[in-house]
Write a protein that holds these residues in place. Structure first.
Motif, PDB file in Angstrom:
ATOM      1  N   ASN A 243      48.972 -34.264   5.799  1.00 44.44           N
ATOM      2  CA  ASN A 243      49.453 -33.436   4.882  1.00 44.44           C
ATOM      3  C   ASN A 243      49.871 -32.241   5.403  1.00 44.44           C
ATOM      4  O   ASN A 243      48.659 -31.542   6.012  1.00 44.44           O
ATOM      5  CB  ASN A 243      48.353 -33.133   3.650  1.00 44.44           C
ATOM      6  CG  ASN A 243      48.643 -32.176   2.655  1.00 44.44           C
ATOM      7  OD1 ASN A 243      49.223 -31.280   2.709  1.00 44.44           O
ATOM      8  ND2 ASN A 243      48.975 -33.139   1.276  1.00 44.44           N
TER       9      ASN A 243
ATOM     10  N   ARG B   3      59.262 -37.582  -2.479  1.00 42.37           N
ATOM     11  CA  ARG B   3      58.251 -38.111  -1.723  1.00 42.37           C
ATOM     12  C   ARG B   3      58.459 -39.427  -1.154  1.00 42.37           C
ATOM     13  O   ARG B   3      58.176 -40.217  -0.456  1.00 42.37           O
ATOM     14  CB  ARG B   3      57.268 -37.775  -2.765  1.00 42.37           C
ATOM     15  CG  ARG B   3      56.125 -36.832  -2.292  1.00 42.37           C
ATOM     16  CD  ARG B   3      55.002 -36.812  -3.552  1.00 42.37           C
ATOM     17  NE  ARG B   3      53.950 -37.500  -3.169  1.00 42.37           N
ATOM     18  CZ  ARG B   3      52.961 -37.785  -3.974  1.00 42.37           C
ATOM     19  NH1 ARG B   3      53.274 -37.362  -5.104  1.00 42.37           N
ATOM     20  NH2 ARG B   3      51.864 -38.746  -3.825  1.00 42.37           N
ATOM     21  N   SER B   4      59.336 -40.229  -2.173  1.00 43.40           N
ATOM     22  CA  SER B   4      59.759 -41.712  -1.942  1.00 43.40           C
ATOM     23  C   SER B   4      60.445 -42.033  -0.604  1.00 43.40           C
ATOM     24  O   SER B   4      60.018 -42.883  -0.085  1.00 43.40           O
ATOM     25  CB  SER B   4      60.742 -42.220  -2.928  1.00 43.40           C
ATOM     26  OG  SER B   4      62.047 -41.540  -2.781  1.00 43.40           O
ATOM     27  N   GLN B   6      58.960 -40.758   2.159  1.00 40.42           N
ATOM     28  CA  GLN B   6      57.791 -40.707   3.387  1.00 40.42           C
ATOM     29  C   GLN B   6      56.882 -41.918   3.054  1.00 40.42           C
ATOM     30  O   GLN B   6      56.147 -41.807   3.655  1.00 40.42           O
ATOM     31  CB  GLN B   6      57.407 -39.444   3.278  1.00 40.42           C
ATOM     32  CG  GLN B   6      56.523 -38.985   2.024  1.00 40.42           C
ATOM     33  CD  GLN B   6      56.272 -37.574   1.857  1.00 40.42           C
ATOM     34  OE1 GLN B   6      56.833 -36.678   2.628  1.00 40.42           O
ATOM     35  NE2 GLN B   6      55.193 -37.244   1.082  1.00 40.42           N
ATOM     36  N   LEU B   7      57.107 -42.586   1.690  1.00 38.44           N
ATOM     37  CA  LEU B   7      56.446 -43.499   1.658  1.00 38.44           C
ATOM     38  C   LEU B   7      56.168 -44.801   2.748  1.00 38.44           C
ATOM     39  O   LEU B   7      57.391 -45.188   3.076  1.00 38.44           O
ATOM     40  CB  LEU B   7      56.608 -44.190   0.333  1.00 38.44           C
ATOM     41  CG  LEU B   7      56.458 -43.443  -1.016  1.00 38.44           C
ATOM     42  CD1 LEU B   7      56.904 -43.991  -2.272  1.00 38.44           C
ATOM     43  CD2 LEU B   7      54.977 -42.630  -1.190  1.00 38.44           C
ATOM     44  N   ASP B  17      51.051 -43.304   0.335  1.00 36.13           N
ATOM     45  CA  ASP B  17      51.809 -41.990   0.615  1.00 36.13           C
ATOM     46  C   ASP B  17      50.918 -41.353   1.922  1.00 36.13           C
ATOM     47  O   ASP B  17      49.706 -40.814   1.545  1.00 36.13           O
ATOM     48  CB  ASP B  17      51.556 -41.127  -0.619  1.00 36.13           C
ATOM     49  CG  ASP B  17      52.342 -39.793  -0.509  1.00 36.13           C
ATOM     50  OD1 ASP B  17      52.498 -39.378   0.609  1.00 36.13           O
ATOM     51  OD2 ASP B  17      52.549 -39.280  -1.570  1.00 36.13           O
ATOM     52  N   THR B  19      50.818 -38.570   2.897  1.00 36.01           N
ATOM     53  CA  THR B  19      50.745 -37.000   2.803  1.00 36.01           C
ATOM     54  C   THR B  19      49.376 -36.899   1.694  1.00 36.01           C
ATOM     55  O   THR B  19      48.866 -35.811   1.967  1.00 36.01           O
ATOM     56  CB  THR B  19      51.913 -36.274   1.959  1.00 36.01           C
ATOM     57  OG1 THR B  19      53.050 -36.523   2.836  1.00 36.01           O
ATOM     58  CG2 THR B  19      51.641 -34.843   1.802  1.00 36.01           C
ATOM     59  N   THR B  20      49.161 -37.596   0.889  1.00 34.75           N
ATOM     60  CA  THR B  20      48.099 -37.544  -0.136  1.00 34.75           C
ATOM     61  C   THR B  20      47.078 -38.643  -0.108  1.00 34.75           C
ATOM     62  O   THR B  20      45.764 -38.425  -0.508  1.00 34.75           O
ATOM     63  CB  THR B  20      48.692 -37.334  -1.553  1.00 34.75           C
ATOM     64  OG1 THR B  20      49.269 -38.933  -1.783  1.00 34.75           O
ATOM     65  CG2 THR B  20      49.757 -36.501  -1.882  1.00 34.75           C
ATOM     66  N   GLU B  22      47.413 -41.280  -1.356  1.00 32.93           N
ATOM     67  CA  GLU B  22      47.458 -42.368  -2.676  1.00 32.93           C
ATOM     68  C   GLU B  22      47.985 -43.576  -2.331  1.00 32.93           C
ATOM     69  O   GLU B  22      49.038 -43.785  -1.573  1.00 32.93           O
ATOM     70  CB  GLU B  22      48.072 -41.420  -3.882  1.00 32.93           C
ATOM     71  CG  GLU B  22      47.490 -40.495  -4.261  1.00 32.93           C
ATOM     72  CD  GLU B  22      48.611 -39.552  -5.471  1.00 32.93           C
ATOM     73  OE1 GLU B  22      48.285 -39.784  -6.552  1.00 32.93           O
ATOM     74  OE2 GLU B  22      49.390 -38.904  -4.861  1.00 32.93           O
ATOM     75  N   SER B  23      47.687 -44.490  -3.044  1.00 34.91           N
ATOM     76  CA  SER B  23      48.157 -45.720  -2.975  1.00 34.91           C
ATOM     77  C   SER B  23      48.617 -46.420  -4.465  1.00 34.91           C
ATOM     78  O   SER B  23      47.975 -46.335  -5.154  1.00 34.91           O
ATOM     79  CB  SER B  23      47.201 -46.813  -2.000  1.00 34.91           C
ATOM     80  OG  SER B  23      46.130 -46.895  -2.587  1.00 34.91           O
ATOM     81  N   LYS B  38      64.798 -45.139  -0.958  1.00 30.05           N
ATOM     82  CA  LYS B  38      64.505 -44.776   0.326  1.00 30.05           C
ATOM     83  C   LYS B  38      65.768 -44.388   1.000  1.00 30.05           C
ATOM     84  O   LYS B  38      65.890 -43.546   2.031  1.00 30.05           O
ATOM     85  CB  LYS B  38      63.471 -45.569   0.973  1.00 30.05           C
ATOM     86  CG  LYS B  38      62.171 -45.250   0.742  1.00 30.05           C
ATOM     87  CD  LYS B  38      61.314 -45.953   1.543  1.00 30.05           C
ATOM     88  CE  LYS B  38      60.937 -45.121   2.929  1.00 30.05           C
ATOM     89  NZ  LYS B  38      59.828 -45.670   3.815  1.00 30.05           N
ATOM     90  N   LEU B  77      56.005 -39.302  -7.286  1.00 28.95           N
ATOM     91  CA  LEU B  77      56.681 -39.795  -6.287  1.00 28.95           C
ATOM     92  C   LEU B  77      58.072 -39.393  -5.918  1.00 28.95           C
ATOM     93  O   LEU B  77      58.808 -39.981  -5.059  1.00 28.95           O
ATOM     94  CB  LEU B  77      56.393 -41.573  -5.944  1.00 28.95           C
ATOM     95  CG  LEU B  77      55.258 -41.804  -6.123  1.00 28.95           C
ATOM     96  CD1 LEU B  77      55.046 -43.532  -6.255  1.00 28.95           C
ATOM     97  CD2 LEU B  77      54.354 -41.289  -4.847  1.00 28.95           C
TER      98      LEU B  77
END
Lengths: 345, 78
Positions: A243, B3-4, B6-7, B17, B19-20, B22-23, B38, B77
């Motif tokens: 992050n 955000r999509s 960088q997934l 993700d 950055t966070t 999260e999945s 993407k 996202l």
């Protein structure tokens, strides 16, 4: 390479685990170092004492609250009887003592790599707003109070629920003003003033562990997102993340304050914003994760302290999973007898 | 930023993700849409291309793609 004997505290690998075992493992993972580990325990039941594949010798320490003299005498004894070249203190309660007396400890021939006392005080929650602003990160709405009237005013201003926190220790979530007053009284009685009243920010808990070299440079940092925590709020499963807002804040923290030693920033991410919740001036209990993904922070700290070459790779793998598990050790009664009667094993 | 972009998306529909932390999981259709998003394809372009793979009307596909994008927005996202 010459042998380096490193004292590590926080070897209480229990349900509220200390960071020491992870730090010891990380140091031993660096096969180019010739390290022996001394466990510095405060209780004969600390599991690290019995993990002989990690810890070569353990000693019971006097509590830091007992003052400088007893503490230093114990370190001198350990140095004379087994050897002690360096200490990585891993407990909050020890840090002020090591920070204050680092020069005197170093004169004994025992290196430490800890923040100065001035740096240590940055962790106080009533200074969080100042730190957050300087390192470019948000904090939840925060009011510092020293009376019931100010507390009630702060609760009205922020809106319920609120977090009621001591400057250094304890934090409670209050859902009513009455509850806030109860927690205020409880913390004041135990830890004194001031009290911090803070907005509750919901979101994802994410932390960063890092080490600063004391000259404004990073010796590495790793971000983690908590996936599963215990009832005590301790991380049990996590995943490595990158992050950038959080990592930039951590870099800025090191650079702005010339931070020396290990630290952890506890943050919450909400809709792309990252809020700083707490600063811990030491390795967190999950810090072995960094070594596990190729960023050996305790080793980098030791290498910096001893003028040894440090890996230039500060990168780590994102999306790696951290999983804690419990384990049992079956051993003889002798170590327990020795540590309880002689204070060492 | 979208955000999509960088997934990390695996072939079996597991989305991470970085950055966070999260999945998420999605099915093969969601996977197909995400991979096209993407590549910066518009929802109309995605619907048109998917019509070649699925025996569904363009109207229905447009609606499904829009629904899926709404889901992505709900999870932050997009």
């Amino acid at each position: 390479m010459r042998e380096i004997i490193v004292g590590v505290s926080g070897i209480n690998a229990v349900d509220n685990p200390g960071p020491g075992i992870g730090v010891a493992r990380a140091l031993l993972d660096d096969k180019d170092l010739n390290v022996k580990i001394v466990g510095l325990a405060y209780d004969g039941m600390e599991p690290g004492i019995y993990l002989d594949w990690l810890i070569d010798r353990s000693y019971i320490m006097p509590y830091p609250s007992g003052g400088y003299d007893a503490f230093i005498k114990r370190l001198e004894y350990i140095k004379a009887s087994f050897g002690l070249d360096f200490i990585i203190p891993n407990l909050d309660s020890e840090l002020p003592l090591y920070a204050k007396y680092s020069e005197k400890i170093e004169k004994l021939g025992i290196g430490v790599f800890v923040p100065t006392l001035k740096q240590f005080h940055l962790r106080a929650k009533n200074r969080l707003a100042e730190v957050a602003e300087k390192i470019g990160i948000k904090i939840p709405q925060t009011e510092v109070v020293t009376s019931h009237d100010e507390l009630v005013e702060a609760v009205e201003k922020i809106g319920l629920p609120v977090m009621v926190k001591g400057a250094l220790y304890k934090a409670y979530r209050a859902h009513t003003t009455q509850q806030a007053i109860e927690y205020y009284n409880k913390i004041v009685a135990e830890w004194g003033y001031p009290i911090v009243v803070q907005q509750v920010v919901s979101g994802e808990e994410m932390n960063v562990v890092g080490v600063g070299d004391g000259e404004g440079n990073s010796l590495g940092m790793l971000g983690i997102r908590k996936l599963w925590i215990t009832s005590l709020g301790k991380i049990w499963t996590g995943v490595s993340i990158r992050n950038q807002k959080m990592l930039n804040a951590a870099s800025s923290f090191i650079h702005t304050y010339n931070w020396k030693g290990a630290f952890e920033l506890e943050c919450i991410s909400n809709n792309g914003d990252v809020y700083l919740i707490e600063i811990n001036p030491r390795f967190p209990a999950w810090s072995y994760f960094a070594a596990g993904v190729g960023l050996n922070l305790p080793s980098n700290m030791l290498r910096k302290a001893f003028g040894l070459p440090i890996s230039q790779n500060m990168d780590y793998k994102v999306g790696k999973l951290y999983v804690r598990y419990t384990y049992e050790v079956i051993t003889d009664l002798q170590p327990f007898q020795e540590i309880m009667t002689k204070g060492e094993w | 930023m979208n955000r999509s972009q960088q997934l990390a998306i695996s072939e079996n529909g597991f989305i991470f993700d970085p950055t966070t932390g999260e999945s998420f999981t999605t099915n093969q259709t969601g996977l197909a849409i995400l991979n096209r998003l993407k590549k910066n394809e518009s929802s109309m372009e995605i619907a048109l291309k998917m019509r070649e793979e699925f025996e569904v009307s363009l109207e229905e596909l447009e609606r499904d793609v829009a629904d899926f994008i709404d889901h992505l927005r709900t999870y932050g996202l997009m």
